[in-house]
Design a protein around this motif. Structure first.
Motif, mmCIF file in Angstrom:
data_model
loop_
_atom_site.group_PDB
_atom_site.id
_atom_site.type_symbol
_atom_site.label_atom_id
_atom_site.label_comp_id
_atom_site.label_asym_id
_atom_site.label_seq_id
_atom_site.Cartn_x
_atom_site.Cartn_y
_atom_site.Cartn_z
ATOM 1 N N THR A 1 -17.814 -14.500 -54.971
ATOM 2 C CA THR A 1 -17.098 -14.614 -53.705
ATOM 3 C C THR A 1 -15.890 -13.704 -53.774
ATOM 4 O O THR A 1 -15.122 -13.768 -54.731
ATOM 5 C CB THR A 1 -16.649 -16.063 -53.437
ATOM 6 N N LEU A 2 -15.731 -12.866 -52.767
ATOM 7 C CA LEU A 2 -14.537 -12.032 -52.643
ATOM 8 C C LEU A 2 -13.555 -12.737 -51.727
ATOM 9 O O LEU A 2 -13.937 -13.309 -50.704
ATOM 10 C CB LEU A 2 -14.872 -10.661 -52.048
ATOM 11 N N ALA A 3 -12.283 -12.694 -52.104
ATOM 12 C CA ALA A 3 -11.225 -13.247 -51.262
ATOM 13 C C ALA A 3 -10.100 -12.223 -51.212
ATOM 14 O O ALA A 3 -9.752 -11.623 -52.226
ATOM 15 C CB ALA A 3 -10.718 -14.570 -51.814
ATOM 16 N N LEU A 4 -9.545 -12.031 -50.019
ATOM 17 C CA LEU A 4 -8.446 -11.090 -49.837
ATOM 18 C C LEU A 4 -7.178 -11.882 -49.551
ATOM 19 O O LEU A 4 -7.169 -12.761 -48.685
ATOM 20 C CB LEU A 4 -8.756 -10.145 -48.673
ATOM 21 N N PHE A 5 -6.131 -11.581 -50.326
ATOM 22 C CA PHE A 5 -4.844 -12.258 -50.197
ATOM 23 C C PHE A 5 -3.785 -11.278 -49.721
ATOM 24 O O PHE A 5 -3.772 -10.121 -50.146
ATOM 25 C CB PHE A 5 -4.406 -12.845 -51.549
ATOM 26 N N ARG A 6 -2.904 -11.757 -48.853
ATOM 27 C CA ARG A 6 -1.729 -11.003 -48.409
ATOM 28 C C ARG A 6 -0.562 -11.972 -48.385
ATOM 29 O O ARG A 6 -0.665 -13.059 -47.827
ATOM 30 C CB ARG A 6 -1.925 -10.437 -47.014
ATOM 31 N N GLY A 7 0.535 -11.559 -49.009
ATOM 32 C CA GLY A 7 1.717 -12.415 -49.006
ATOM 33 C C GLY A 7 1.471 -13.774 -49.615
ATOM 34 O O GLY A 7 2.067 -14.756 -49.186
ATOM 35 N N GLY A 8 0.575 -13.850 -50.599
ATOM 36 C CA GLY A 8 0.304 -15.105 -51.275
ATOM 37 C C GLY A 8 -0.690 -16.009 -50.580
ATOM 38 O O GLY A 8 -1.026 -17.068 -51.091
ATOM 39 N N ARG A 9 -1.182 -15.591 -49.417
ATOM 40 C CA ARG A 9 -2.125 -16.428 -48.659
ATOM 41 C C ARG A 9 -3.478 -15.754 -48.549
ATOM 42 O O ARG A 9 -3.567 -14.544 -48.351
ATOM 43 C CB ARG A 9 -1.594 -16.678 -47.251
#
Length: 146
Positions: A114-122
């Protein structure tokens, strides 16, 4: 006016400030003097994961995987190819859910890879299933353009 970005070192986890326009110039860590971008996915454990997603000003792409997973092993070289193209604008990391089960549970990873993209800790986007490098790049670009 120059904008500085916080970049977490993939080697020693020190947080570095790098001028935005110098990201592509091979910046090095002020603490360990090693390159801030390796062109390879960074293996992260529980202890390092939070710092990288919370303190990095660039997006962080995470591959949740396990060594026993056939599709994960198939996708690994494509993920490494994508890392070469995504850095320095995106930090590319891997989390072994077998060795770091609490991270898999915390982020409700139900299938791997599973790929997950995070920005600013979220977490801002998620994509289960194996993909080739072109599809990884296209998916990340689509998410960044939202």
């Amino acid at each position: 006016m120059t904008t500085s970005l916080h970049i977490v070192c993939p080697h020693c986890d020190a947080v570095n400030r790098v001028p935005d326009e110098r990201l592509g110039e091979g910046p090095t860590c002020g603490k360990c003097q090693l390159g801030l971008f390796t062109g390879q996915p960074v293996d992260l454990s529980n202890a390092r994961f939070q710092k990288h997603i919370e303190r990095s000003d660039i997006p962080v792409l995470v591959d949740f995987w396990a060594p026993w997973c056939g599709p994960c092993r198939t996708m690994a070289p494509f993920y490494a190819q994508a890392a070469q193209r995504l850095e320095p604008r995106v930090r590319v990391v891997k989390v072994d859910t077998e060795a770091n089960q609490d991270l898999g549970a915390r982020y409700a990873i139900r299938s791997i890879p599973t790929l997950a993209l995070f920005r600013g800790g979220r977490e801002v986007a998620r994509q289960p299933g194996a993909m080739d490098a072109g599809n990884i790049l296209a998916w990340v670009q689509q998410q960044l353009n939202r």
